[in-house]
Motif scaffolding. Sequence first.
Motif, PDB file in Angstrom:
ATOM      1  N   GLY A 197     103.057  -2.780  55.130  1.00  0.00           N
ATOM      2  CA  GLY A 197     101.830  -2.880  55.813  1.00  0.00           C
ATOM      3  C   GLY A 197     100.434  -3.026  54.893  1.00  0.00           C
ATOM      4  O   GLY A 197      99.506  -3.495  55.592  1.00  0.00           O
ATOM      5  N   THR A 198     100.507  -2.889  53.734  1.00  0.00           N
ATOM      6  CA  THR A 198      99.280  -3.169  53.007  1.00  0.00           C
ATOM      7  C   THR A 198      99.138  -4.710  53.018  1.00  0.00           C
ATOM      8  O   THR A 198      97.904  -4.988  52.433  1.00  0.00           O
ATOM      9  CB  THR A 198      99.477  -2.701  51.451  1.00  0.00           C
ATOM     10  OG1 THR A 198     100.774  -3.223  50.907  1.00  0.00           O
ATOM     11  CG2 THR A 198      99.598  -1.097  51.281  1.00  0.00           C
ATOM     12  N   ARG A 199      99.963  -5.521  53.320  1.00  0.00           N
ATOM     13  CA  ARG A 199      99.552  -6.858  53.141  1.00  0.00           C
ATOM     14  C   ARG A 199      98.841  -7.488  54.502  1.00  0.00           C
ATOM     15  O   ARG A 199      98.213  -8.618  54.636  1.00  0.00           O
ATOM     16  CB  ARG A 199     100.964  -7.772  53.061  1.00  0.00           C
ATOM     17  CG  ARG A 199     101.597  -7.361  51.891  1.00  0.00           C
ATOM     18  CD  ARG A 199     102.973  -8.512  51.761  1.00  0.00           C
ATOM     19  NE  ARG A 199     102.525  -9.771  51.517  1.00  0.00           N
ATOM     20  CZ  ARG A 199     103.257 -11.024  51.658  1.00  0.00           C
ATOM     21  NH1 ARG A 199     104.535 -10.644  51.490  1.00  0.00           N
ATOM     22  NH2 ARG A 199     102.854 -12.244  51.517  1.00  0.00           N
ATOM     23  N   LEU A 200      98.825  -6.604  55.568  1.00  0.00           N
ATOM     24  CA  LEU A 200      98.567  -6.945  56.808  1.00  0.00           C
ATOM     25  C   LEU A 200      96.790  -7.217  56.594  1.00  0.00           C
ATOM     26  O   LEU A 200      96.117  -6.285  56.133  1.00  0.00           O
ATOM     27  CB  LEU A 200      98.709  -5.888  57.798  1.00  0.00           C
ATOM     28  CG  LEU A 200      99.987  -5.963  58.424  1.00  0.00           C
ATOM     29  CD1 LEU A 200     100.174  -4.614  59.191  1.00  0.00           C
ATOM     30  CD2 LEU A 200     100.390  -7.256  59.251  1.00  0.00           C
ATOM     31  N   GLY A 201      96.242  -8.249  57.055  1.00  0.00           N
ATOM     32  CA  GLY A 201      95.088  -8.441  56.916  1.00  0.00           C
ATOM     33  C   GLY A 201      94.428  -9.154  55.580  1.00  0.00           C
ATOM     34  O   GLY A 201      93.253  -9.544  55.449  1.00  0.00           O
ATOM     35  N   ARG A 202      95.308  -9.067  54.577  1.00  0.00           N
ATOM     36  CA  ARG A 202      95.229  -9.404  53.370  1.00  0.00           C
ATOM     37  C   ARG A 202      95.636 -10.792  52.931  1.00  0.00           C
ATOM     38  O   ARG A 202      95.157 -11.797  52.792  1.00  0.00           O
ATOM     39  CB  ARG A 202      95.734  -8.459  52.167  1.00  0.00           C
ATOM     40  CG  ARG A 202      95.368  -8.887  50.834  1.00  0.00           C
ATOM     41  CD  ARG A 202      95.757  -7.774  49.856  1.00  0.00           C
ATOM     42  NE  ARG A 202      96.792  -7.006  50.173  1.00  0.00           N
ATOM     43  CZ  ARG A 202      98.120  -7.551  49.198  1.00  0.00           C
ATOM     44  NH1 ARG A 202      97.918  -8.382  48.707  1.00  0.00           N
ATOM     45  NH2 ARG A 202      99.174  -7.127  49.472  1.00  0.00           N
ATOM     46  N   ASP A 203      97.218 -10.984  52.868  1.00  0.00           N
ATOM     47  CA  ASP A 203      97.726 -12.089  52.996  1.00  0.00           C
ATOM     48  C   ASP A 203      98.799 -12.265  53.957  1.00  0.00           C
ATOM     49  O   ASP A 203      99.928 -13.011  53.796  1.00  0.00           O
ATOM     50  CB  ASP A 203      98.445 -12.404  51.437  1.00  0.00           C
ATOM     51  CG  ASP A 203      99.345 -11.375  50.983  1.00  0.00           C
ATOM     52  OD1 ASP A 203      99.709 -10.363  52.049  1.00  0.00           O
ATOM     53  OD2 ASP A 203      99.777 -11.524  49.973  1.00  0.00           O
ATOM     54  N   LEU A 204      98.644 -11.580  54.926  1.00  0.00           N
ATOM     55  CA  LEU A 204      99.713 -11.552  56.044  1.00  0.00           C
ATOM     56  C   LEU A 204      98.809 -11.362  57.613  1.00  0.00           C
ATOM     57  O   LEU A 204      98.114 -10.498  57.629  1.00  0.00           O
ATOM     58  CB  LEU A 204     100.667 -10.531  56.018  1.00  0.00           C
ATOM     59  CG  LEU A 204     101.994 -10.564  57.052  1.00  0.00           C
ATOM     60  CD1 LEU A 204     102.440 -11.867  57.268  1.00  0.00           C
ATOM     61  CD2 LEU A 204     102.690  -9.468  56.712  1.00  0.00           C
TER      62      LEU A 204
END
Length: 288
Positions: free
Chosen positions: A114-121
Amino acid sequence: MEPVMTASKGVRQLGLRDYYLTSVLTGLRSLRGPYPRQAAARIVNPLSYPRFMEYRLVMELLGDIEGKRVLDVGSPKLPVLLLARHSTCELFATDIRDYFIGPTAHFIRRVGSGTRLGRDLHLEAQDARALRYSDASFDRVYSISVLEHIPDDGDATAMREIARVLRPGGVVALTVPFDASGHHDEFVDGDVFERKATGGRTFFQRRYDERTLRERLVIPSGLVLDEVVAFGEPTFPFERYWNRVPMRWKVPLLWTAPLVAQIFLRRLQASQIGAACGVALRLSKPLA
């Protein structure tokens, strides 16, 4: 949240077990959440009949995606769950409708990414015929069983758009249905994806032959066709009969589809092209 799979591996080495278990375990972990119906579908129908063959071929043809900017044009979203867990690429996963964004984001959180959402996903509604990305935005583009569903000359328009957003030196991998005996369109009753039935039958998909692959996909894109891999059922046309079974009868057996596919679906030699039900294409954009 503990991730579904703890062992990291390269995307091209992911096997049937990885896709199957990711789907089922993600569904089980997501039943108590805002998308119970979509979660149940991940359990009941973890991997439909031809999909693993398509997923595997596309990931192989894409080549190295680590650290690269990757665009998914409308594909089924199970590969996104695995890419979120097993790849360092920056991924833009799209579809013409936004229906997938909430459930996919929820599932990605459930697989521990979930930490990747909006960052590199990124999960976005995009029309492949009019992508809202700048020229030369992506190193890799993939599209699994999508272009054949775009009506009229939309498949050619989408290929021009894919080529536009691809960087020089970039690679496209895609799959479409194939029929060596000749190109033909298929129609169904009722709505199809974003299109509402307006009387009569609605366009569902086209099956390409060698000529229409070239005329509708390769030539409009201006890209270089590097490789074509045909896949199909050289011993028995199981899918033809499977598709005739009413869905209410198939539901209890859907979980077996990828296992049956391992028996009947094969990469084909040139001499077996008559048995092809689909093809995977690899195209590239020249550096100059």
